[in-house]
Each structure stands twice: as C-alpha cells, then as structure tokens.
Design a protein around this motif. Structure first.
Motif, PDB file in Angstrom:
ATOM      1  N   ASP A  25       0.815  -1.389  -0.032  1.00 39.69           N
ATOM      2  CA  ASP A  25      -0.049   0.075  -0.044  1.00 39.69           C
ATOM      3  C   ASP A  25       0.817   1.287   0.003  1.00 39.69           C
ATOM      4  O   ASP A  25       0.508   2.153  -0.764  1.00 39.69           O
ATOM      5  N   LEU A  26       1.797   1.256   0.728  1.00 40.27           N
ATOM      6  CA  LEU A  26       2.893   2.540   1.047  1.00 40.27           C
ATOM      7  C   LEU A  26       3.537   2.844  -0.555  1.00 40.27           C
ATOM      8  O   LEU A  26       3.298   3.940  -1.256  1.00 40.27           O
ATOM      9  N   ILE A  30       2.908   5.872  -3.205  1.00 38.63           N
ATOM     10  CA  ILE A  30       4.030   6.833  -3.714  1.00 38.63           C
ATOM     11  C   ILE A  30       3.951   6.785  -5.180  1.00 38.63           C
ATOM     12  O   ILE A  30       4.055   7.816  -5.762  1.00 38.63           O
ATOM     13  N   ILE A  31       3.657   5.639  -5.639  1.00 38.51           N
ATOM     14  CA  ILE A  31       3.589   5.399  -7.311  1.00 38.51           C
ATOM     15  C   ILE A  31       2.508   6.531  -7.729  1.00 38.51           C
ATOM     16  O   ILE A  31       2.723   7.199  -8.763  1.00 38.51           O
ATOM     17  N   GLY A  37      -0.294  11.967  -9.615  1.00 31.36           N
ATOM     18  CA  GLY A  37      -0.757  13.329  -8.727  1.00 31.36           C
ATOM     19  C   GLY A  37      -1.790  13.021  -7.900  1.00 31.36           C
ATOM     20  O   GLY A  37      -2.680  14.042  -7.542  1.00 31.36           O
ATOM     21  N   SER A  38      -2.134  11.649  -7.574  1.00 35.71           N
ATOM     22  CA  SER A  38      -3.284  11.395  -6.747  1.00 35.71           C
ATOM     23  C   SER A  38      -2.793  10.758  -5.406  1.00 35.71           C
ATOM     24  O   SER A  38      -1.819  10.118  -5.634  1.00 35.71           O
ATOM     25  N   ASN A  39      -3.769  10.266  -4.701  1.00 32.59           N
ATOM     26  CA  ASN A  39      -3.548   9.357  -3.395  1.00 32.59           C
ATOM     27  C   ASN A  39      -3.829   8.201  -3.770  1.00 32.59           C
ATOM     28  O   ASN A  39      -4.166   7.695  -4.882  1.00 32.59           O
ATOM     29  N   ARG A  45      -7.812   2.783  -8.017  1.00 33.11           N
ATOM     30  CA  ARG A  45      -8.593   2.791  -9.274  1.00 33.11           C
ATOM     31  C   ARG A  45      -7.923   2.637 -10.448  1.00 33.11           C
ATOM     32  O   ARG A  45      -8.548   1.947 -11.319  1.00 33.11           O
ATOM     33  N   ILE A  46      -6.885   3.379 -10.625  1.00 36.13           N
ATOM     34  CA  ILE A  46      -6.044   3.408 -11.878  1.00 36.13           C
ATOM     35  C   ILE A  46      -5.406   2.160 -12.137  1.00 36.13           C
ATOM     36  O   ILE A  46      -5.268   1.427 -13.328  1.00 36.13           O
TER      37      ILE A  46
END
Length: 75
Positions: A25-26, A30-31, A37-39, A45-46
C-alpha cells in the motif's frame, strides 16, 4: 504506517503483522502520487483499470489468428 503499528503493538514487546500488505500500500501510494498526482484511493482505481486492460489485451491477442504467428516466437 509506523503509528498504526505502534497502536497494534499496544505496549507489547512482540507482535505480528502482515508487512507485505502495508509495504504494498505504501509503494502504491508513492507511485500514485508520483505518476498520477493522486492519493492511494484514486491510484487504486487506476491500477485496477490497468490490470483490467492488461487482461483484455491478453484475451484479444489470444483470440486473433494470424497464420504463422506462433512460429515467429517458437525458437
């Protein structure tokens, strides 16, 4: 993440936790932040959509018959 582990530890000297999921998850967070540019939630989802796309492309490649195509990769 470390604060969560401290809460789980609850003062015990030893405790066990699944670090693979936490580190996954970490890394995904980061990726997501770096590439999109999202959390993590938006990034998940991406990643799900990319995984679905990979599956669909794989199915499409296997369903198309091109004479001699298999011989190209059979060394």
């Amino acid at each position: 993440m470390l604060e969560k582990w401290e809460q789980e530890r609850a003062g015990r000297v030893e405790f066990e936790t699944d670090v693979h999921k936490e580190l996954h998850d970490l890394s995904a967070d980061i990726i997501s932040r770096t590439a999109f540019g999202s959390n993590l939630q938006e990034g998940k989802r991406i990643f799900e959509l990319q995984e679905q796309q990979e599956h669909l492309v794989s199915e499409a490649i296997r369903s198309v018959y091109i004479p001699g195509f298999r011989k190209i990769f059979a060394h």
